[in-house]
Scaffold this motif. Structure first.
Motif, short mmCIF file in Angstrom:
data_model
loop_
_atom_site.label_atom_id
_atom_site.label_comp_id
_atom_site.label_asym_id
_atom_site.label_seq_id
_atom_site.Cartn_x
_atom_site.Cartn_y
_atom_site.Cartn_z
N VAL A 85 0.83 -1.20 0.00
CA VAL A 85 0.00 0.00 0.00
C VAL A 85 0.87 1.25 0.00
CG1 VAL A 85 -1.73 1.31 1.28
CG2 VAL A 85 -1.93 -1.18 1.11
N ILE A 86 1.92 1.27 0.81
CA ILE A 86 2.81 2.44 0.86
C ILE A 86 3.40 2.71 -0.52
CG2 ILE A 86 5.01 3.28 1.77
CD1 ILE A 86 4.29 1.72 4.38
N ALA A 87 3.87 1.67 -1.17
CA ALA A 87 4.46 1.83 -2.50
C ALA A 87 3.43 2.34 -3.50
CB ALA A 87 5.06 0.51 -2.96
N ALA A 88 2.20 1.81 -3.41
CA ALA A 88 1.16 2.23 -4.35
C ALA A 88 0.79 3.69 -4.15
CB ALA A 88 -0.07 1.35 -4.17
N VAL A 89 0.65 4.13 -2.91
CA VAL A 89 0.28 5.52 -2.64
C VAL A 89 1.40 6.45 -3.10
CG1 VAL A 89 -0.17 7.21 -0.81
CG2 VAL A 89 -1.27 4.96 -0.74
N GLU A 90 2.64 6.10 -2.79
CA GLU A 90 3.76 6.96 -3.21
C GLU A 90 3.83 7.05 -4.73
OE1 GLU A 90 8.62 7.45 -2.71
OE2 GLU A 90 7.59 5.76 -1.76
N LYS A 91 3.71 5.92 -5.39
CA LYS A 91 3.79 5.91 -6.85
C LYS A 91 2.66 6.73 -7.46
CE LYS A 91 4.18 2.73 -10.79
NZ LYS A 91 4.24 1.29 -11.21
N ALA A 92 1.46 6.60 -6.92
CA ALA A 92 0.31 7.34 -7.45
C ALA A 92 0.49 8.84 -7.26
CB ALA A 92 -0.97 6.87 -6.78
N LEU A 93 0.97 9.25 -6.09
CA LEU A 93 1.17 10.68 -5.83
C LEU A 93 2.30 11.24 -6.68
CD1 LEU A 93 0.72 10.76 -1.95
CD2 LEU A 93 -0.79 11.82 -3.63
N GLN A 94 3.34 10.46 -6.89
CA GLN A 94 4.45 10.92 -7.73
C GLN A 94 4.02 11.06 -9.18
OE1 GLN A 94 7.11 12.07 -6.50
NE2 GLN A 94 7.99 10.82 -4.86
N ALA A 95 3.02 10.28 -9.59
CA ALA A 95 2.59 10.28 -10.98
C ALA A 95 1.69 11.47 -11.32
CB ALA A 95 1.85 8.99 -11.31
N PRO A 118 0.23 -3.87 13.81
CA PRO A 118 -0.48 -3.16 12.75
C PRO A 118 -0.01 -1.72 12.53
CG PRO A 118 -2.02 -4.35 14.14
CD PRO A 118 -0.68 -4.42 14.82
N VAL A 119 0.67 -1.12 13.53
CA VAL A 119 1.14 0.26 13.39
C VAL A 119 2.59 0.34 12.93
CG1 VAL A 119 -0.54 1.21 15.00
CG2 VAL A 119 1.64 0.35 15.88
N TRP A 120 3.19 -0.80 12.62
CA TRP A 120 4.58 -0.84 12.16
C TRP A 120 4.79 0.05 10.94
CZ3 TRP A 120 6.23 -2.40 7.32
CH2 TRP A 120 7.62 -2.53 7.14
N GLY A 121 3.83 0.10 10.03
CA GLY A 121 4.01 0.79 8.76
C GLY A 121 3.85 2.30 8.82
N LEU A 122 3.42 2.86 9.95
CA LEU A 122 3.10 4.29 9.97
C LEU A 122 4.32 5.16 9.70
CD1 LEU A 122 0.54 4.52 12.91
CD2 LEU A 122 0.10 4.39 10.45
N ARG A 123 5.45 4.85 10.32
CA ARG A 123 6.66 5.63 10.06
C ARG A 123 7.09 5.48 8.61
NH1 ARG A 123 11.41 7.64 13.73
NH2 ARG A 123 10.17 8.66 15.33
N ARG A 124 7.00 4.28 8.07
CA ARG A 124 7.36 4.05 6.67
C ARG A 124 6.44 4.82 5.74
NH1 ARG A 124 8.78 0.73 11.01
NH2 ARG A 124 10.70 -0.39 10.48
N PHE A 125 5.17 4.90 6.11
CA PHE A 125 4.20 5.67 5.33
C PHE A 125 4.59 7.15 5.33
CE2 PHE A 125 -0.27 7.42 4.93
CZ PHE A 125 -0.43 7.06 3.61
N GLU A 126 4.92 7.67 6.50
CA GLU A 126 5.34 9.07 6.59
C GLU A 126 6.61 9.32 5.76
OE1 GLU A 126 5.74 10.64 10.49
OE2 GLU A 126 3.69 10.16 11.11
#
Length: 308
Positions: A85-95, A118-126
């Motif tokens: 999900v993080i990769a998809a959101v970043e790629k979409a915003l960059q596009a 479940p909160v492991w990804g929050l820092r990576r998302f930021e």
């Protein structure tokens, strides 16, 4: 993004009340129909679909994004799902070239570098949103505290039995936040009514302990005798397994909950005009005559919370 989630819905509803043209995404078109009826455009897109998200962002000037869902009870590798999900959101915003303002839903767990479960990804998302900001996009990562929606199972349990249980100490103060308030803050930033900042903690109007929350629920429900009982990590894990969680997710939720219980997940800034939100826990409980959880799922305990 993820308008059928608690917080995504709050953001969408706030924007619609303001008359702001919006497009909403989510996995299930049927669950988005109420927003379409209210005038929103609808784009059924899974959170990990980069191309679909990019298409949904086309022409938009601002975007609310998040890691969704916050829990997958059946998952055997939730971190891998979050990376997707993080990769998809970043790629979409960059596009996209039209989006100039982004609000990302993070959480107070991002204050703790070692956050688990479940909160492991929050820092990576930021961090991913930070890379988007390098292109000149104004990005704000919201870090709400303990979601008041985490208390919905408490309401159910207390109404049924007079007892609710969890691993968090009954006297540990928690920064309880209503998702409706998160929606208002996000909408303010998205519409330019509030200045963006890199990260923004949202702490509710005042800290509240689970013992105090139990008393509030009891008063509202007319329960003569109500109590909060603390359980240990093993009991929480066993309850999650009995509720149908995989061993992987049961362990992750337990780890997350213990990080809250033992004070590793905490707010870093003092409560003030920028971080305080208005809805009290009393108001939150009073607005929910139905003690059942909105997704119909009975949680075995009150946990550290990823009900987003």
């Amino acid at each position: 993004m993820s308008a059928s989630s608690n917080t995504g819905a709050a953001v969408a509803e706030s924007l619609l009340r303001r008359g702001t043209p919006i497009r909403v995404t989510g996995r299930d078109a049927a669950r988005l129909s109420r927003f379409q009826a209210a005038g929103a455009q609808v784009a059924p897109v899974a959170a990990g679909d980069a191309a679909g998200l990019a298409a949904a962002l086309d022409g938009a000037t601002a975007a609310f994004v998040m890691l969704a869902p916050g829990l997958l009870p059946e998952s055997e590798d939730f971190a891998a799902y979050q990376r997707e999900v993080i990769a998809a959101v970043e790629k979409a915003l960059q596009a996209t070239r039209s989006v100039r303002t982004v609000v990302g839903l993070s959480g107070w767990a991002a204050n703790f570098p070692g956050a688990r479960g479940p909160v492991w990804g929050l820092r990576r998302f930021e961090q991913a949103l930070g890379r988007v900001a390098e292109s000149g996009v104004a990005v704000t990562s919201l870090r709400p505290g303990w979601f008041m929606e985490n208390a919905l199972p408490m309401i159910t349990e207390l109404t049924a039995t007079g007892v609710t249980r969890g691993v968090i100490p009954p006297d540990r103060p928690l920064p309880m936040v209503a998702t409706s308030d998160i929606g208002e803050v996000a909408a303010d930033i998205l519409t330019g009514a509030r200045e963006p900042v890199d990260t923004l903690e949202l702490q509710g109007p005042a800290d509240l302990t689970l013992a105090e929350a139990t008393a509030v629920i009891a008063r509202r429900a007319g329960i003569a005798e109500a109590r909060y009982e603390r359980i240990d990590a093993a009991q929480l894990r066993a309850g999650l397994l009995a509720a149908g969680f995989t061993a992987h997710m049961a362990e992750g939720v337990t780890d997350m909950s213990m990080d809250v219980a033992e004070g590793r997940i905490r707010m870093l800034r003092p409560r003030g005009p920028q971080t305080a939100t208005p809805t009290t826990f009393e108001e939150f409980v009073a607005a929910r005559p139905d003690p059942g959880a909105p997704d119909g799922t009975r949680r075995p305990t009150s946990d550290g919370g990823a009900r987003r």
